[in-house]
Design a protein around this motif. Structure first.
Motif, PDB file in Angstrom:
ATOM      1  N   ARG A  17       0.832  -1.214   0.000  1.00 47.34           N
ATOM      2  CA  ARG A  17       0.000   0.000   0.000  1.00 47.34           C
ATOM      3  C   ARG A  17       0.860   1.255   0.000  1.00 47.34           C
ATOM      4  O   ARG A  17       0.533   2.241  -0.652  1.00 47.34           O
ATOM      5  CB  ARG A  17      -0.926  -0.003   1.207  1.00 47.34           C
ATOM      6  CG  ARG A  17      -2.070  -0.969   1.047  1.00 47.34           C
ATOM      7  CD  ARG A  17      -2.997  -0.950   2.233  1.00 47.34           C
ATOM      8  NE  ARG A  17      -4.143  -1.819   1.994  1.00 47.34           N
ATOM      9  CZ  ARG A  17      -4.916  -2.286   2.944  1.00 47.34           C
ATOM     10  NH1 ARG A  17      -4.691  -1.988   4.206  1.00 47.34           N
ATOM     11  NH2 ARG A  17      -5.940  -3.074   2.639  1.00 47.34           N
ATOM     12  N   ILE A  51      -4.472  -7.892  -2.645  1.00 48.53           N
ATOM     13  CA  ILE A  51      -3.434  -7.402  -3.536  1.00 48.53           C
ATOM     14  C   ILE A  51      -3.652  -7.978  -4.929  1.00 48.53           C
ATOM     15  O   ILE A  51      -4.405  -8.937  -5.099  1.00 48.53           O
ATOM     16  CB  ILE A  51      -2.013  -7.792  -3.047  1.00 48.53           C
ATOM     17  CG1 ILE A  51      -1.893  -9.307  -2.927  1.00 48.53           C
ATOM     18  CG2 ILE A  51      -1.657  -7.091  -1.751  1.00 48.53           C
ATOM     19  CD1 ILE A  51      -0.500  -9.799  -2.628  1.00 48.53           C
ATOM     20  N   ARG A  60      -0.947  -2.977  -5.092  1.00 49.54           N
ATOM     21  CA  ARG A  60      -2.126  -2.746  -4.246  1.00 49.54           C
ATOM     22  C   ARG A  60      -3.390  -2.771  -5.079  1.00 49.54           C
ATOM     23  O   ARG A  60      -3.382  -2.529  -6.285  1.00 49.54           O
ATOM     24  CB  ARG A  60      -1.993  -1.432  -3.501  1.00 49.54           C
ATOM     25  CG  ARG A  60      -2.023  -0.215  -4.388  1.00 49.54           C
ATOM     26  CD  ARG A  60      -1.938   1.059  -3.567  1.00 49.54           C
ATOM     27  NE  ARG A  60      -1.626   2.150  -4.472  1.00 49.54           N
ATOM     28  CZ  ARG A  60      -0.745   3.088  -4.233  1.00 49.54           C
ATOM     29  NH1 ARG A  60      -0.090   3.078  -3.098  1.00 49.54           N
ATOM     30  NH2 ARG A  60      -0.512   4.034  -5.095  1.00 49.54           N
TER      31      ARG A  60
END
Length: 106
Positions: A17, A51, A60
């Motif tokens: 992320r 993911i 991400r």
């Protein structure tokens, strides 16, 4: 002491992320775990939709905009959002950086 699978996967998710995308081999070295262990974690996380998994790279999942659900996929008839695509010959060499840079700009 080795981290528990949940802790390890939470760390992987946080790094993905934060960075947008990461190479699996480099992440395994950074986390001090075997590539096989990381690949198993990546498979489980991708199956849960946490993911995206590509050849040698994980990225991400796009966050939905505030106040909206997830954006409709191509051909879903949503029409509300713009879809930008990119075709690259491989995620090896420098293309992963190109994709990451394009994603950040968009």
């Amino acid at each position: 002491m080795r981290p528990h699978v949940d802790q390890r996967q939470a760390r992987v998710l946080a790094l993905v992320r934060e960075r947008g995308s990461v190479r699996v081999a480099e992440l395994a070295v950074e986390l001090g775990i075997s590539p096989v262990t990381l690949r198993r974690d990546v498979e489980a996380m991708a199956a849960r939709g946490e993911i995206h998994r590509m050849h040698g790279v994980i990225s991400r999942v796009a966050e939905p905009l505030p106040g909206r659900g997830a954006a409709p996929g191509p051909g879903a008839g949503g029409g509300a959002g713009l879809v930008v695509g990119m075709v690259v010959p491989t995620t090896e060499y420098y293309y992963a950086d190109v994709v990451r840079g394009a994603r950040e700009v968009v």
